[in-house]
Design a protein around this motif. Structure first.
Motif, PDB file in Angstrom:
ATOM      1  N   LEU A   1       0.830  -1.197   0.000  1.00 27.29           N
ATOM      2  CA  LEU A   1       0.000   0.000   0.000  1.00 27.29           C
ATOM      3  C   LEU A   1       0.870   1.253   0.000  1.00 27.29           C
ATOM      4  O   LEU A   1       2.044   1.219   0.370  1.00 27.29           O
ATOM      5  CB  LEU A   1      -0.913   0.012   1.229  1.00 27.29           C
TER       6      LEU A   1
ATOM      7  N   HIS B   1      -2.329   7.953  -0.087  1.00 23.50           N
ATOM      8  CA  HIS B   1      -2.842   8.987  -0.993  1.00 23.50           C
ATOM      9  C   HIS B   1      -3.384  10.116  -0.131  1.00 23.50           C
ATOM     10  O   HIS B   1      -4.317   9.927   0.645  1.00 23.50           O
ATOM     11  CB  HIS B   1      -3.947   8.459  -1.901  1.00 23.50           C
TER      12      HIS B   1
ATOM     13  N   VAL C   1      -3.757   3.077  -0.320  1.00 21.15           N
ATOM     14  CA  VAL C   1      -4.276   2.489  -1.552  1.00 21.15           C
ATOM     15  C   VAL C   1      -3.242   1.526  -2.122  1.00 21.15           C
ATOM     16  O   VAL C   1      -2.036   1.675  -1.887  1.00 21.15           O
ATOM     17  CB  VAL C   1      -4.611   3.584  -2.587  1.00 21.15           C
TER      18      VAL C   1
ATOM     19  N   TRP D   1      -2.084   0.523  -8.705  1.00 20.10           N
ATOM     20  CA  TRP D   1      -3.443   0.658  -9.216  1.00 20.10           C
ATOM     21  C   TRP D   1      -3.614   2.034  -9.847  1.00 20.10           C
ATOM     22  O   TRP D   1      -2.994   3.013  -9.422  1.00 20.10           O
ATOM     23  CB  TRP D   1      -4.456   0.471  -8.094  1.00 20.10           C
TER      24      TRP D   1
ATOM     25  N   LEU E   1      -5.480   5.496 -10.893  1.00 22.34           N
ATOM     26  CA  LEU E   1      -6.364   6.439 -10.218  1.00 22.34           C
ATOM     27  C   LEU E   1      -7.179   7.248 -11.212  1.00 22.34           C
ATOM     28  O   LEU E   1      -6.672   7.718 -12.226  1.00 22.34           O
ATOM     29  CB  LEU E   1      -5.541   7.394  -9.341  1.00 22.34           C
TER      30      LEU E   1
ATOM     31  N   THR F   1     -11.248   6.946  -7.525  1.00 26.34           N
ATOM     32  CA  THR F   1     -11.331   5.505  -7.720  1.00 26.34           C
ATOM     33  C   THR F   1      -9.991   4.963  -8.197  1.00 26.34           C
ATOM     34  O   THR F   1      -9.281   5.601  -8.967  1.00 26.34           O
ATOM     35  CB  THR F   1     -12.414   5.136  -8.752  1.00 26.34           C
ATOM     36  N   TRP F   2      -9.660   3.780  -7.697  1.00 27.36           N
ATOM     37  CA  TRP F   2      -8.443   3.084  -8.102  1.00 27.36           C
ATOM     38  C   TRP F   2      -8.852   1.725  -8.657  1.00 27.36           C
ATOM     39  O   TRP F   2      -9.768   1.082  -8.138  1.00 27.36           O
ATOM     40  CB  TRP F   2      -7.516   2.872  -6.911  1.00 27.36           C
TER      41      TRP F   2
ATOM     42  N   MET G   1     -11.353   0.065  -5.992  1.00 26.36           N
ATOM     43  CA  MET G   1     -11.493   0.761  -4.712  1.00 26.36           C
ATOM     44  C   MET G   1     -11.933   2.188  -4.990  1.00 26.36           C
ATOM     45  O   MET G   1     -11.479   2.816  -5.945  1.00 26.36           O
ATOM     46  CB  MET G   1     -10.157   0.766  -3.954  1.00 26.36           C
TER      47      MET G   1
ATOM     48  N   TRP H   1     -15.207  -1.134  -1.941  1.00 24.62           N
ATOM     49  CA  TRP H   1     -14.239  -2.151  -2.345  1.00 24.62           C
ATOM     50  C   TRP H   1     -14.997  -3.236  -3.097  1.00 24.62           C
ATOM     51  O   TRP H   1     -15.934  -3.833  -2.576  1.00 24.62           O
ATOM     52  CB  TRP H   1     -13.538  -2.710  -1.115  1.00 24.62           C
TER      53      TRP H   1
ATOM     54  N   ILE I   1      -6.764  -1.369   4.553  1.00 24.18           N
ATOM     55  CA  ILE I   1      -7.258  -0.092   4.027  1.00 24.18           C
ATOM     56  C   ILE I   1      -8.292   0.512   4.972  1.00 24.18           C
ATOM     57  O   ILE I   1      -8.254   1.718   5.267  1.00 24.18           O
ATOM     58  CB  ILE I   1      -7.846  -0.300   2.616  1.00 24.18           C
TER      59      ILE I   1
ATOM     60  N   TYR J   1      -7.555   4.128   7.137  1.00 21.54           N
ATOM     61  CA  TYR J   1      -8.216   5.303   6.550  1.00 21.54           C
ATOM     62  C   TYR J   1      -8.402   6.424   7.569  1.00 21.54           C
ATOM     63  O   TYR J   1      -8.847   6.192   8.698  1.00 21.54           O
ATOM     64  CB  TYR J   1      -9.567   4.892   5.979  1.00 21.54           C
TER      65      TYR J   1
END
Length: 505
Positions: A351, A354, A364, A368, A370, A378-379, A388, A479, A496, A500
């Protein structure tokens, strides 16, 4: 009439006029409080009306704007604010780059069957949500359907929308547009969902024929006889759904569930996963052919929280399409086995933080892609098997558990084999969430296609959404993985959720 530079209710600055419609002038504006671009609709009250009629029009406009604001969905026009200045209402909406469907048809000609079916399916979702909320649009037609440059489809201009319980729904002043108004509405019948469904059928016909299914200058009987003959000339794949949507008797008209099933049957898995702005085939990097960048007013969801949508892939910090040759979410690469079990990887993905500098921070997955659109991020995994999202909107006295239930209703009505695993309140014990705030979590499984544009027909998915209330702000973490990937990636999701940091206000 407004002028460039004017500050409306000491908050919304008019930048430039975008165009004039039936209700008044539409401006590009700037919300000086939230520092964002908005659309401002200036409602012009005709001078020919006396003072009583002018007051009635102002009240009706405000009521209709409040009606539209109830419909928080990515495919439906929404309203940020309704203000009054100089005795006139001003409606504040989202500004999205797009073209109206009638302009798309006018510049590109008739649409392919898959593209038309995809657009119709999106509009059908918008109508289903509105009708469930007791709202009838009353003027569904190509001019009121906006095709975003990212493929998003938005049913706009709920300016004459009305609540089913509103006595004004019986008025016969404005019944719709010639060629797209249901026969019973043209005959003076009150507004009803069946009328919107007929108008959708006429719009679908226009997408593949370039015109409505009958000549509105004829009498009612001659028009409907002509309509039957014209539907028989439509592409064979669409005749069953067109015949059902355009049934003369409202009581025998096809319902939304059957129409969705027939539209889904028309689409291949690739069509179902593709943005509706695409003319069938090709990669997501292909936007609408011949599009000239322009801003057209649409009102989408306020942040579109209801079901978070990783439906556009972009490099970090920029919404748009992936580089040519990049894997497309939900569509296997040429020669690859669709959704084959990937090579073993660590159960917890690496991870990274972000931090958008907006008071929140999320961990994140590395690598992935973005996509950022307004207030949601969104990723997506490059294999198209995991997504995600993080999204924000104002609490405004909303009840989280009720909002999540409305989200469930939206998703469950548009997918196959929906199964709710749980929808529960969580104790607000984590850092950044006070005991006076709270969290709601909803977990489900379902099979595509459906609300998510990347969902592939026949593929089972597993989804979890967590809604977190902090002060007057709500954030949602979404997710989604294919069902076969859920267990493998569950440790990543747990990390995640644990890491957060929601906004404090």
């Amino acid at each position: 009439m407004g002028t460039p530079g004017q500050l409306v209710v000491k908050r919304y600055r008019l930048v430039r006029a975008l165009g004039q419609g039936g209700m008044g002038m539409v401006w590009e504006g700037h919300d000086t409080l939230l520092d964002r671009v908005v659309a401002v609709k200036e409602v012009l009250v005709p001078h020919r009306l006396d003072s009583r009629q002018q007051l009635q029009m102002i009240h009706r406009t405000s009521r209709e704007a409040r009606t539209a604001a109830r419909l928080n969905h990515r495919n439906i026009v929404g309203v940020f604010d309704v203000a009054e200045e100089d005795g006139r209402p001003w409606i504040i909406m989202e500004l999205v780059p797009s073209r109206s469907l009638d302009r798309v048809i006018g510049s590109e000609g008739t649409l392919s069957v898959p593209r038309a079916a995809t657009i119709a399916r999106e509009v059908l979702t918008a109508l289903s949500i509105a009708h469930t909320a007791g709202v009838v649009h009353r003027d569904v037609k190509p001019a009121n359907i906006l095709i975003g440059y990212d493929g998003r489809v938005v049913l706009s201009d709920f300016g004459i929308a009305t609540s089913l319980g509103d006595p004004s729904a019986q008025r016969s002043g404005t019944v719709g547009s010639p060629g797209f108004v249901a026969p019973e509405r043209a005959g003076g019948a009150p507004a009803a969902p069946e009328g919107d469904v007929w108008s959708l059928g006429a719009t679908l016909f226009a997408m593949v024929a370039g015109r409505p299914p009958f000549d509105s200058s004829m009498g009612p009987l001659a028009s409907l006889l002509t309509q039957d003959a014209e539907v028989a000339k439509a592409p064979a794949e669409l005749r069953p759904v067109l015949a059902g949507l355009l049934a003369k008797d409202p009581a025998k008209r096809m319902g939304a569930a059957e129409a969705r099933r027939l539209l889904d049957d028309v689409l291949s898995p690739e069509d179902a996963a593709a943005p509706s702005g695409r003319a069938g085939g090709g990669s997501r990097s292909k936007l609408l052919a011949g599009v000239v960048a322009a801003a057209v007013v649409v009102a989408g969801t306020i942040g579109g929280w209801a079901v978070l949508r990783p439906d556009g892939i972009a490099s970090a910090g920029r919404a748009g399409a992936p580089p040519t040759g990049a894997p497309v979410p939900g569509v296997p690469s040429p020669g690859a086995t669709p959704f084959a079990t990937p090579a073993p990887v660590p159960s917890r993905l690496k991870l990274k933080w972000h931090d958008a500098g907006q008071g929140w921070k999320a961990a994140v997955p590395r690598g992935w892609q973005l996509s950022i659109r307004q207030n949601y991020f969104t990723w997506s995994d490059r294999t198209g098997t995991a997504y995600m999202g993080v999204e924000f909107f104002d609490a405004q006295g909303r009840v989280p558990i009720e909002l999540m239930r409305a989200t469930e209703d939206s998703l469950s009505s548009s997918v196959r084999k929906y199964r709710k695993i749980r929808l529960v309140k969580l104790p607000a014990t984590r850092e950044g969430v006070s005991k006076n705030d709270g969290m709601v979590e909803w977990e489900s499984t379902w099979t595509g296609p459906g609300y998510h544009s990347w969902a592939v027909k026949g593929v089972p998915y597993h989804e979890l959404q967590r809604m977190i209330v902090t002060g007057n702000r709500i954030s949602v973490i979404d997710w989604v993985t294919t069902k076969t990937e859920w267990d493998r990636l569950k440790p990543t999701l747990d990390s995640i959720l644990r890491l957060y940091h929601p906004p404090s206000q």
